[in-house]
Each structure stands twice: as structure tokens, then as C-alpha cells.
Design a protein around this motif. Structure first.
Motif, PDB file in Angstrom:
ATOM      1  N   ARG B 276     -14.252  71.707  -9.864  1.00  0.00           N
ATOM      2  CA  ARG B 276     -12.288  72.213  -9.824  1.00  0.00           C
ATOM      3  C   ARG B 276     -11.414  70.939  -9.464  1.00  0.00           C
ATOM      4  O   ARG B 276      -9.770  71.836  -9.864  1.00  0.00           O
ATOM      5  CB  ARG B 276     -12.612  73.522  -9.071  1.00  0.00           C
ATOM      6  N   SER B 277     -11.486  69.951  -8.895  1.00  0.00           N
ATOM      7  CA  SER B 277     -10.347  69.336  -8.659  1.00  0.00           C
ATOM      8  C   SER B 277      -9.660  69.207 -10.199  1.00  0.00           C
ATOM      9  O   SER B 277     -10.830  68.830 -11.073  1.00  0.00           O
ATOM     10  CB  SER B 277     -11.001  67.932  -8.422  1.00  0.00           C
ATOM     11  N   LYS B 278      -8.401  68.667 -10.324  1.00  0.00           N
ATOM     12  CA  LYS B 278      -7.655  68.599 -11.779  1.00  0.00           C
ATOM     13  C   LYS B 278      -7.926  67.352 -12.295  1.00  0.00           C
ATOM     14  O   LYS B 278      -8.160  67.172 -13.598  1.00  0.00           O
ATOM     15  CB  LYS B 278      -6.653  68.581 -10.980  1.00  0.00           C
ATOM     16  N   VAL B 279      -7.817  66.188 -11.219  1.00  0.00           N
ATOM     17  CA  VAL B 279      -8.007  64.663 -11.898  1.00  0.00           C
ATOM     18  C   VAL B 279      -9.082  63.936 -11.405  1.00  0.00           C
ATOM     19  O   VAL B 279      -9.033  64.553 -10.261  1.00  0.00           O
ATOM     20  CB  VAL B 279      -7.024  64.040 -12.198  1.00  0.00           C
ATOM     21  N   ILE B 280     -10.638  63.751 -11.505  1.00  0.00           N
ATOM     22  CA  ILE B 280     -11.717  63.898 -10.810  1.00  0.00           C
ATOM     23  C   ILE B 280     -11.436  61.620 -11.326  1.00  0.00           C
ATOM     24  O   ILE B 280     -11.787  60.992 -12.810  1.00  0.00           O
ATOM     25  CB  ILE B 280     -12.742  63.881 -11.070  1.00  0.00           C
TER      26      ILE B 280
END
Ligand SMILES: Cc1cc2nc3c(=O)[nH]c(=O)nc-3n(C[C@H](O)[C@H](O)[C@H](O)COP(=O)(O)OP(=O)(O)OC[C@H]3O[C@@H](n4cnc5c(N)ncnc54)[C@H](O)[C@@H]3O)c2cc1C
Lengths: 246, 318
Positions: B276-280
């Protein structure tokens, strides 16, 4: 020491998460169910360790139909003395907790141990609900537990650190990593589990206050943008200027 | 009527996840055309209390009791729900929310939906979306009871603030006797370390780093970016890093704005806690590592060469 460990079944961590019936039901086809890891690795094992130290019994309890029996047998194989299954269809945590507390109310357990959440519904609700229904202390997200006479000393994860708490028994705990180490059942345990007592009790008609009416999957990622390792620095400027993440 | 929201505080200020919860509660209140009343427990300055108006609460009920336990806070919150005939109570799904929200639900005979990620839908009923299967899916819950307790998953929604101030209402009601005594608070990590649960940026590393002695560059990158550090499960299990850094399905679940994964393969159980991290960002020497499928940015390369370059570039940026 009378110890109760609440266990729940959960899909194996490698399960494909898919839905059927127009996305209203979890697709169980080919899914292997396991004891919820927090219940098994930490709650059950810490219960067994305390029993080994101080004497007493460890009972496991699960709410649901006969499809729970394999995970109950697994808990017995790991070392629980006996088991109770409340044969009720509970649609939400509220009903599960009500069934458990109705059953437990006249059994005088000293310690009720639960995993901090299930890996399926990630609710973190059942232990706190049980504690309130029984009007007893509740240590949430506990990572250490010691018992001295009738006093429990508990360390819990809290915002920015941990908190050391003291409470009189009986107490309900939701337990997290750090509490104990996973135990693998041996052959003797597995054999013994077959003949240990699993008592099936009717439900007490607990209320479901909510229910799942539909599922959905997160939007897929649009794809990975690759950066040449020789120009790794470029990543930092992309994160600043394109992704606006730093 | 009104929507009630519980606010947790630490070191004289409200915690970030609580502010998100207030904003969420205020949005529900405005949909319903009612007031949003915040409730706080512990000694706080008037200025801090009033500032909760910035997040949308019109009033804040403040009880001075220090070190109240979860049963006392639950009494405070549920009394307020009763006295305002409120039907919706909001918490953050953070440590304090997990301790108090279920107790409140039991007291009020309310539905409890935890880890909600969107505003409820009131068209012809009451449904609300929550994260399930450790971030791998969402479920819509239908609330069938008169009252509902909702706890908001941290870092799920953007926070919008105004210059409004909340009216502060002192509450001196008796919260009953505590069932637990707090003996000690142990602060995690060193001074200036960012708490993983609250972090907007996270730098994480796995078994690809070969040994604990190689974490210097990971910590340096985290420190230059102002990020928290995390790790994969085996790394915590073998004792290279502390348990509280273990992220994933059986560790801490996080949803920061940026997650940088170094030398982590991207096993399904690891992804479940971080997807659910916005940018990986994924840095891995194996171009076939499954993590690249979940990544927004990827570098196929040796961490020992790539990370120092990132540290230098991030330093140059500051
Ligand atoms: C029930 C269950 C629950 C679990 N829960 C979790 C959980 O919560 N969290 C979790 O993390 N895991 C969990 N796991 C474990 C998970 O399955 C993986 O084993 C684990 O995530 C792997 O950790 P890793 O990526 O650090 O190590 P590995 O899988 O060994 O990957 C190391 C990676 O580093 C790369 N690498 C090596 N050298 C370099 C280099 N010099 N530069 C760059 N890259 C390099 C390799 O290509 C590889 O991809 C769970 C497993 C089970 C069975």
C-alpha cells in the motif's frame, strides 16, 4: 494457571486472493487454511511456556463449523491440552467475541491469549471486545508477558516505543511478534492430538453487527520504470521531480 | 447527533494518525450535516486543543486524566457518544485505536469496522470499505446496527486543514478505576530516529545485504532522506536487525509515500505488508526478482554499488 488461547483459521500466506459469486465471497478453491500465525506462533506458544513454568492447562477455543477442526488438531499437536469449538456461524468479530465471552464467563480462566489480528481480515478486534464483555484488563499488542502470583507484567507496543504494564489476573492479551518463537509439532504431538478432547458446544446466538457485502482488488501498478545502475543518481531526481515523493 | 472522534497524544501534541482520523470524522460529519466532536485524554495546552479545529472538529472535549488505561478511555468516549446521541465513532487504526476501539464497540453494542480506507457510503444504507488480506484486497462492510465504530488505516487519505479553532470543553467526569498500571515507557530507537509506523519515507533492506555490518549505507540513506529503516523477516529473525523493523504480513504493515527495498526478493508475505506504499523503489541484482512486478522504479544492480551513489545524490539535493 488456567490459560485459554483463541485461535482462528486463515488462508495460507501464499494463497491467491480471488473472489466468486460476483465478488461477494472469498474463493476458497485450492486454498490451504492454517492456524492464524499470530495465534499459533505467539499466543499459543507463550501459553504453553507459561504452563511449563507454572503448571496448569492450556485450552484452545475456536468459533465456527467443523472446517476448523484441522487447525484445532494442529494446536493440540503443538501442545494444547484440550479444545473447544463453538459451533456458530459468526459473521463479524463482535459475534466471535460474544460467543467466546459467553462461553468463558463462568469458567474462571486466568489468562486469555489471542493473536494481535488475523492475516485475513486484519481486524484486531476480538481480544478487546472479549475484555470489555468480561469487564477485565486488556493488554493490546503485547510482546512480553511474565506472571508473578496473580500479577501479570506485560510489555506492549505503543506509539513511538513500548509500555510496561501491570495488571491483576484475569487478563486478555493480544500478542505480537517477540512474545515467543514458533514451535513445530513433532510426531508424538501429532499422534497425541488425535485423542485429545475437542468439545463442540452450540453457539449462544450472538449478534452480527456488520457483514461483508463485496470484495475488490487494488488497482494494478502501471509498470516499473528502470534506471541504469551506472546512473543510479537519476533515481533521486526522479523521486523528487516526477514522483514528488522526497 | 454528531460524529465523535478519539485523539491520542504523545509528548504534549496529538499524534499524526489521530489528526487524520479527525479529518475523516469531520468529513463524515459534513456529509451527515452534523458536528464533529473530538475527545482527548491527558494534559494538553489550550493551544494544542484548539488547533484540532484546523482538522475539522468544532469542539474538543478534554479530560485531564494522565496515563488512563484503555478501559477508562473507552468509558470517556462511550459516555460522550451516549450524551450526544452520536451514532458514529471514529478512531485511528493505530496502537491506541486498536486498544480502545473494540472496548467502545462492546460498550455501545456497535458494529466495528477497523482499517477503513474511504468515507462510508450512505446511499440506501451504510457501507464502508476496509483493507483486508494484509493489503491484498478490500472488503465492503455493511453496518447493520444503530451505532458504528470505524477506525481509519493510517496514511490512507489526504488531510485538508483550515484556520478554524475548536471550542475546548473541559471534562472532569470520573473514568472509574484503571484495570492496568503503566510502569514505564521505553522509547524506541535512538534520539532523532523516525518511527516506522508514522514514517512517510521508508528505506528497507533484506538478506541481499549479506550481514548486519553492511547496514551503514542503509541507515545513511535513510538519514539523508529523513526516512525510517525497515527490514525483511529473515533479517529480523537472524538478529541482524531488531524485530520492530520487520515489515510484511506477519510483521508491521506500512503504507508510506515512498518505500525503497534493497536486496529484498519481494516474497508474497513481504509484499502484503508494504504494497500500500504510494511509490515503491526496488534495488536488486536479480532482474527476475518478483519485487520488480510491484515496483514503480527499479534498478537492476548491486546494492553495494548503487546505494552509495544514491546517498551521494540525495546529499547533493539537500
Ligand atoms: C507464514 C510466513 C510468513 C512470512 N511473513 C513474512 C513477513 O511478514 N515479512 C517478510 O519479509 N517475509 C515473510 N516471510 C518470508 C518470505 O517468504 C521470504 O522468505 C522473505 O521475505 C525473504 O527475505 P529477503 O527478501 O530479505 O531474502 P531473500 O529471499 O533471500 O532475497 C534476497 C534478495 O537479495 C538480492 N540480492 C542479493 N545480493 C544482492 C546485492 N548485492 N545487491 C542487490 N540485491 C541483492 C537477491 O537477488 C534476492 O532477491 C514469511 C514466510 C512465511 C512462510
Amino acid at each position: 494457571m488456567k490459560i485459554l488461547v483463541c485461535i482462528s483459521k486463515a488462508p495460507d500466506t501464499t494463497s491467491k486472493i480471488l473472489f466468486t459469486d460476483e465478488n461477494t465471497k472469498f474463493n476458497e478453491t485450492g486454498v490451504q487454511f492454517i492456524v492464524n500465525p499470530y495465534d499459533e506462533w505467539y499466543a499459543l506458544v507463550r501459553g504453553l511456556e507459561l504452563k511449563e513454568q507454572m503448571g496448569g492447562t492450556v485450552t484452545v477455543i475456536a468459533v465456527g463449523g467443523a472446517e476448523n477442526d484441522p487447525i484445532i488438531r494442529k494446536a493440540l499437536a503443538i501442545g494444547a491440552d484440550d479444545a473447544i469449538r463453538i459451533d456458530a456461524e459468526a459473521l463479524d468479530a463482535f459475534a466471535v467475541a460474544q460467543e467466546i465471552s459467553n462461553y468463558v464467563s463462568d469458567k474462571s480462566y486466568d489468562l486469555i491469549l489471542c493473536g494481535k489480528e488475523t492475516i485475513s481480515y486484519n481486524g484486531a478486534q476480538v481480544p478487546g471486545l472479549i475484555a470489555e464483555f468480561m469487564d477485565i484488563a486488556f493488554a493490546s499488542q503485547a510482546i512480553k508477558l511474565e506472571i508473578n502470583g496473580t500479577i501479570a507484567t506485560i510489555e506492549c507496543d505503543v506509539q513511538g516505543g513500548t509500555e510496561v504494564l501491570e495488571a491483576n489476573l484475569p487478563i486478555v492479551l493480544s500478542v505480537a511478534k517477540g512474545m515467543a518463537e514458533q514451535r513445530i509439532p513433532n510426531m508424538r504431538g501429532i499422534m497425541a492430538a488425535r485423542t485429545k478432547k475437542l468439545e463442540v458446544m452450540p453457539g449462544s446466538g450472538a449478534t452480527n453487527n456488520c457483514e461483508v457485502v463485496g470484495y475488490s482488488l487494488p488497482a494494478a501498478k502501471s509498470g516499473c520504470k528502470y534506471i541504469d545502475p551506472d546512473n543510479a543518481e537519476e533515481l533521486i531526481s526522479l523521486l523528487r521531480n516526477e514522483a514528488k515523493a522526497i | 447527533m454528531s460524529v465523535i472522534v478519539f485523539l491520542d497524544n504523545k509528548d504534549g501534541a496529538f499524534v499524526k494518525s489521530s489528526l487524520e482520523a479527525v479529518n475523516y470524522a469531520a468529513n463524515i460529519a459534513s456529509v451527515k450535516g452534523v458536528d464533529c466532536i473530538a475527545v482527548s485524554c491527558g494534559k494538553l495546552s489550550n493551544e494544542v486543543l484548539e488547533s484540532i479545529g484546523n482538522y475539522g472538529a468544532s469542539k474538543v472535549v478534554s479530560n485531564n486524566t494522565e496515563n488512563a488505561d484503555n478501559s477508562q478511555i473507552a468509558s470517556l468516549v462511550s459516555n460522550l457518544v451516549e450524551s450526544n446521541s452520536a451514532s458514529i465513532v471514529v478512531f485511528s487504526h493505530d496502537f491506541s485505536g486498536k486498544a480502545v476501539a473494540p472496548r467502545v464497540a462492546a460498550k455501545l453494542n456497535a458494529a466495528i469496522v477497523s482499517g477503513v480506507v474511504e468515507l462510508p457510503n450512505f446511499d440506501g444504507g451504510f457501507t464502508v470499505k476496509k483493507s483486508v488480506f494484509s493489503g491484498k484486497a478490500f472488503a465492503d462492510y455493511k453496518v447493520n446496527s444503530e451505532k458504528a465504530v470505524l477506525s481509519l488505516l493510517p496514511n490512507s487519505l489526504d488531510v485538508i486543514t483550515t484556520d478554524n479553532k475548536a471550542e475546548v470543553i473541559a471534562d472532569s467526569s470520573d473514568l472509574g478505576t484503571a484495570k492496568m498500571v503503566i510502569k514505564e515507557f521505553k522509547k524506541k530507537g535512538g534520539e532523532g530516529k523516525i518511527d516506522l509506523n508514522e514514517a512517510e519515507l521508508v528505506v528497507s533492506a533484506g538478506r541481499g545485504l549479506k550481514g548486519p555490518e553492511n547496514w551503514g549505507m542503509v541507515e545513511e540513506l535513510a538519514s539523508v532522506l529523513g526516512a525510517a529503516t525497515a527490514c525483511s523477516r529473515p533479517v529480523a529473525d537472524i538478529g541482524w536487525r531488531p524485530h520492530h523493523e520487520h515489515v510484511g504480513q506477519t510483521g508491521v504493515a506500512i503504507s508510506p509515500n515512498l518505500y525503497i527495498a534493497i536486496g529484498i526478493s519481494g516474497a508474497i508475505q513481504h509484499l502484503a505488508g508494504v504494497n500500500r506504499s504510494k511509490v515503491i523503489v526496488v534495488i536488486n541484482k536479480d532482474s527476475e526478482a518478483p519485487f520488480f512486478k510491484a515496483a514503480d522504479y527499479g534498478i537492476v544492480g548491486d546494492a553495494f554499488e548503487v546505494v552509495p551513489k544514491l546517498v551521494a545524490a540525495a546529499k547533493a539535493l539537500n
